[in-house]
Design a protein around this motif. Structure first.
Motif, short mmCIF file in Angstrom:
data_model
loop_
_atom_site.label_atom_id
_atom_site.label_comp_id
_atom_site.label_asym_id
_atom_site.label_seq_id
_atom_site.Cartn_x
_atom_site.Cartn_y
_atom_site.Cartn_z
N UNK A 207 -17.49 -14.44 2.33
CA UNK A 207 -17.03 -13.17 2.90
C UNK A 207 -18.22 -12.24 3.19
N UNK A 208 -19.14 -12.15 2.22
CA UNK A 208 -20.27 -11.24 2.39
C UNK A 208 -21.42 -11.68 1.50
N UNK A 209 -22.63 -11.60 2.03
CA UNK A 209 -23.84 -11.89 1.27
C UNK A 209 -24.55 -10.56 1.02
N UNK A 210 -24.84 -10.25 -0.24
CA UNK A 210 -25.43 -8.96 -0.60
C UNK A 210 -26.80 -9.20 -1.23
N UNK A 211 -27.88 -9.04 -0.46
CA UNK A 211 -29.23 -9.27 -1.01
C UNK A 211 -29.55 -8.29 -2.14
N UNK A 212 -30.23 -8.80 -3.16
CA UNK A 212 -30.68 -7.94 -4.26
C UNK A 212 -31.77 -6.99 -3.77
N UNK A 213 -31.88 -5.84 -4.41
CA UNK A 213 -32.92 -4.86 -4.10
C UNK A 213 -33.61 -4.44 -5.38
N UNK A 214 -34.91 -4.25 -5.30
CA UNK A 214 -35.67 -3.83 -6.47
C UNK A 214 -35.58 -2.30 -6.61
N UNK A 215 -34.37 -1.83 -6.89
CA UNK A 215 -34.18 -0.40 -7.11
C UNK A 215 -34.43 -0.08 -8.59
N UNK A 216 -34.15 1.14 -8.98
CA UNK A 216 -34.47 1.56 -10.35
C UNK A 216 -33.68 0.77 -11.38
N UNK A 217 -32.40 0.53 -11.11
CA UNK A 217 -31.58 -0.23 -12.05
C UNK A 217 -32.06 -1.67 -12.19
N UNK A 218 -32.41 -2.29 -11.06
CA UNK A 218 -32.91 -3.66 -11.10
C UNK A 218 -34.26 -3.71 -11.81
N UNK A 219 -35.08 -2.72 -11.54
CA UNK A 219 -36.40 -2.67 -12.20
C UNK A 219 -36.25 -2.62 -13.71
N UNK A 220 -35.34 -1.77 -14.18
CA UNK A 220 -35.11 -1.63 -15.62
C UNK A 220 -34.58 -2.94 -16.19
N UNK A 221 -33.69 -3.58 -15.48
CA UNK A 221 -33.12 -4.84 -15.95
C UNK A 221 -34.19 -5.93 -16.09
N UNK A 222 -35.06 -6.04 -15.08
CA UNK A 222 -36.08 -7.09 -15.11
C UNK A 222 -37.14 -6.81 -16.16
N UNK A 223 -37.47 -5.53 -16.36
CA UNK A 223 -38.39 -5.18 -17.44
C UNK A 223 -37.81 -5.60 -18.79
N UNK A 224 -36.50 -5.37 -18.95
CA UNK A 224 -35.84 -5.77 -20.20
C UNK A 224 -35.87 -7.28 -20.37
N UNK A 225 -35.68 -8.02 -19.28
CA UNK A 225 -35.73 -9.48 -19.36
C UNK A 225 -37.10 -9.96 -19.82
N UNK A 226 -38.14 -9.43 -19.20
CA UNK A 226 -39.51 -9.83 -19.57
C UNK A 226 -39.81 -9.45 -21.02
N UNK A 227 -39.40 -8.26 -21.40
CA UNK A 227 -39.60 -7.78 -22.77
C UNK A 227 -38.87 -8.66 -23.77
N UNK A 228 -37.60 -8.97 -23.52
CA UNK A 228 -36.81 -9.76 -24.47
C UNK A 228 -37.33 -11.19 -24.58
N UNK A 229 -37.81 -11.75 -23.47
CA UNK A 229 -38.41 -13.09 -23.52
C UNK A 229 -39.65 -13.07 -24.40
#
Length: 243
Positions: A207-229
């Motif tokens: 129905x729809x493809x929604x590309x990810x964007x490196x916005x503030x919420x995504x940035x915080x999420x990825x920082x948390x992923x790197x930190x938790x790893x």
């Protein structure tokens, strides 16, 4: 005299503290705190950051820092000194600053590596275990005899029947890998022929493809992923049991 803590009928002493921590599965949590203490030891907070953190903490705890008597009562109730309280107040901010200091430069390449999984899709699905029925439903929908949603409601054998077959938006790591792969290579509105995935025969429509964007919420999420790893790996390397 050795220090001890009495809780009901349980007396905690230096001799039984380790077995008790192990029994209550608290060793990993303690190790985590020790590793973090070491990591943020050199992180400094500005006067402004300290004031903001203190204000937020005291508001959250409904404490007046100027009421010395009530503050002292609260400290005693929580077995804290004023210095320990200060460390506790600044801890979260120091951890966030440590994340930025350590992984900010790695964020862009990590995002590009993860992007395909972070992209989202909205799609429709009909699934059945009957190959003949799947072919019949496919031809009915591509010939316009029935709407996809109507056939999904009537014939799909999963929870998606309740939504007319509609699923999402979900990240591409959520659906079955074969479904994700087929959706990534299709166009919105395209109805894909029936294919077997596990025990099911599925008909898909992107129905729809929604590309990810490196916005503030995504940035915080990825920082948390790197930190938790990093934190998990560090605990595994540094924690040693000596019996």
């Amino acid at each position: 005299m050795n220090p001890s803590l009495e809780v009901g009928n349980v007396i905690i002493t230096p001799e039984n503290i380790f077995p008790l921590l192990a029994e209550k599965q608290m060793i990993a949590a303690l190790a985590r705190e020790i590793v973090l203490d070491d990591a943020i030891a050199d992180i400094e907070c500005t006067i402004e950051e300290t004031a903001m953190a203190e204000q937020q903490f005291f508001m959250q705890m409904q404490l007046n820092p100027n009421d010395k008597e009530k503050l002292q009562t609260w400290l005693q109730k929580n077995y804290l000194t004023r210095e320990q309280l200060q460390n506790r107040i600044l801890r979260g901010m120091k951890i966030e600053k440590y994340k930025e200091k350590t992984w900010a430069t790695e964020l862009q390449p990590y995002y590009l590596k993860r992007k395909r999984q972070l992209d989202k899709v909205i799609y429709s699905l009909i699934r059945t275990k009957n190959p003949g029925q799947a072919q019949e439903l496919y031809f009915r929908v591509i010939e316009g005899e029935k709407e996809f949603s109507e056939l999904a409601t009537q014939h799909s054998q999963g929870a998606e029947a309740e939504t007319g077959g509609l699923i999402g938006p979900v990240e591409l790591n959520v659906p079955h890998p074969e479904i994700a792969q087929r959706l990534m290579t299709s166009q919105p509105g395209q109805i894909l022929p029936p294919c077997r995935i596990g025990d099911w025969i599925v008909i898909l429509r992107l129905e729809k493809y929604i590309p990810a964007q490196l916005d503030q919420n995504m940035r915080r999420r990825l920082l948390d992923e790197l930190f938790n790893t990093w934190l998990t790996e560090t605990i595994q390397k540094q924690v040693k049991f000596n019996f």
